[in-house]
Design a protein around this motif. Sequence first.
Motif, PDB file in Angstrom:
ATOM      1  N   PHE A 108       0.824  -1.204   0.000  1.00 47.34           N
ATOM      2  CA  PHE A 108       0.000   0.000   0.000  1.00 47.34           C
ATOM      3  C   PHE A 108       0.858   1.254   0.000  1.00 47.34           C
ATOM      4  CE2 PHE A 108      -3.180  -2.672   2.612  1.00 47.34           C
ATOM      5  CZ  PHE A 108      -3.444  -3.440   1.508  1.00 47.34           C
ATOM      6  N   VAL A 145       0.788   6.658   6.358  1.00 46.84           N
ATOM      7  CA  VAL A 145      -0.195   6.788   7.424  1.00 46.84           C
ATOM      8  C   VAL A 145      -0.527   5.415   7.990  1.00 46.84           C
ATOM      9  CG1 VAL A 145      -2.401   7.817   8.047  1.00 46.84           C
ATOM     10  CG2 VAL A 145      -1.101   8.751   6.132  1.00 46.84           C
ATOM     11  N   LEU A 146      -0.653   4.427   7.079  1.00 45.33           N
ATOM     12  CA  LEU A 146      -0.965   3.068   7.513  1.00 45.33           C
ATOM     13  C   LEU A 146       0.126   2.534   8.427  1.00 45.33           C
ATOM     14  CD1 LEU A 146      -2.867   0.576   7.109  1.00 45.33           C
ATOM     15  CD2 LEU A 146      -1.280  -0.166   5.348  1.00 45.33           C
ATOM     16  N   ALA A 198      -6.573   6.487  11.279  1.00 38.66           N
ATOM     17  CA  ALA A 198      -5.818   7.498  10.550  1.00 38.66           C
ATOM     18  C   ALA A 198      -6.424   8.865  10.828  1.00 38.66           C
ATOM     19  CB  ALA A 198      -5.860   7.209   9.055  1.00 38.66           C
TER      20      ALA A 198
END
Lengths: 329, 329
Positions: free
Chosen positions: A22, A26-27, A34
């Motif tokens: 991905f 942020v993940l 998030a």
Amino acid sequence: MGHGGGGAMSAELVENVFAPAFGGLVLAALGDSATLPVGGERIAFSTDSFVVRPLFFPGGSIGDLAVNGTVNDLAMSGARPLWLSCGFILEEGVEMSVVGRVAQALGAAARTAGVEVVTGDTKVVEAGRGDGIYLNTAGIGIVPDGVDIRPQRARPGDVVIVSGEIGLHGVAIMSVREGLEFGAAVESDCAALNGLVEAMLAVAPDLHVLRDPTRGGLAAALNEIAAAAGVGVVVQERRVPVPDQVANACAILGLDPMYVANEGKLVAFVPRERADAVLAAMRAHPLGAAAAVIGECVGEHPGMVVARTPLGGTRVIDLPLGEQLPRIC
Amino acid sequence: MGHGGGGAMSAELVENVFAPAFGGLVLAALGDSATLPVGGERIAFSTDSFVVRPLFFPGGSIGDLAVNGTVNDLAMSGARPLWLSCGFILEEGVEMSVVGRVAQALGAAARTAGVEVVTGDTKVVEAGRGDGIYLNTAGIGIVPDGVDIRPQRARPGDVVIVSGEIGLHGVAIMSVREGLEFGAAVESDCAALNGLVEAMLAVAPDLHVLRDPTRGGLAAALNEIAAAAGVGVVVQERRVPVPDQVANACAILGLDPMYVANEGKLVAFVPRERADAVLAAMRAHPLGAAAAVIGECVGEHPGMVVARTPLGGTRVIDLPLGEQLPRIC
């Protein structure tokens, strides 16, 4: 099964398979949700799938879990949860009355939490390709101005507070699933914690960390925080509120209550000067009546959680490897 | 199985089971996504679960579908999709290499669509309680100022435009699943339509309705719009772009292409004075090169879709009852 257990194997899956695919910075953050900018505000966004077995258990159902799980993930960033999505995966042949009861429970839980189910989807799979009902919810909340709550913000000196008795959800599921009895009946603690968080923020908008110790229990939550912030955590074992039925069940099954799942508890890392005010605010709320200081954040042994035992010893509380009990949520 | 098919049985489930339980006025709206106010902006919020079989098919995979399905739901409200959540339900024993390939496909599709996967969750169920991988995505987008696109806004006089050839996704899944061949190999049209919608909005910010005809095909999409707006729809059957392989497959299987699923097409209801500009903008975009006017919106027979056949006859295009082909997305 271990890859879904919320422990080290889950972390490995995220790190080695999902994060590279991905590419989401942020993940990669370890928080439950998030935080994203919209029109001068910050929204929190989170998702969870629910595969609990059985669908109904003492103290709740998959419908309650699906609301409270996502509401709590949002609340753990300090967000005020507002809206939920809901995706049903039905197994062919599941009774419509069961679907109806789950939907009713989900709707009631949403009203209790003060959130609205605004969009949804239903898919059906063949008999033998599901298990009655699987649910997914995603949620959106608004993060109040000035609030910055995430695992990375734990600091040496922070006081560690848990909001109440631990281990109830896990033991409730075990007892109903395995037909075990541990003295008095044990009910899941499944509850929405956004109201409690709001009460805490009212006295301490500068809270450092909030976390709901679900899969992997308090042990997993504390380890994730210690790793994210590069700090150590010391827990005074005798101060951790463990109800008798949970202690009994764990003794029989050879489990450690620190690793048993909760669905209506939070652990908070609070600046020392705010600890008394936060504890008082929590105890004044029905979901924090049994709140207790259980330890502190230290500069030593970064990334490691240790417990001082009642006899004066010290033991390391590891991140659980895999799954203690499958399909607990 | 029919309750998941996107037809009349799905509508019944929403109306009789989910809507009363959730009490959501917003949910009751027939649009693909909810529109919600945040900080002076409007966000669109949508979710879909994906249970397609097989996980990889000509032209795509469950990872592509999970991104494009939710991106398209958001785009059909005119929103600019920005962020996705992603929930995996893995069946015990699924190869990690398969999970990795799906995650890679999902990540690549997100980059192509210009959206970011920002939060996720993984659960594992026992072998025989799933089917390799089920996925859920939820998505958030921003609705541009002044845009108000929803099924209720269809008006008599609107021109009905489809963005390209229909039936490809459904036939691709059928051919690979049933081992059928229909002349040339058929690939799914699975694609993210947000770029095409942006091009359309640039020339017609006052578009009335957009809809992606997925489960239930063009027939379901047009019926839902006719019902939501209380208008009639007349389709000129010979203008509907049906590729030869889809026509052949449907002839062999006794299906009507109007009911076959698409995953990279949209149908638009456009104010008559904007139709030429919108059609030109669509044809200038790679995903709208074969766009065509297929009919119009009328004041007669409200709630009903009729087709004028090439021989001058008229037939009613009903809402499909259940599922033509299970687990198509």
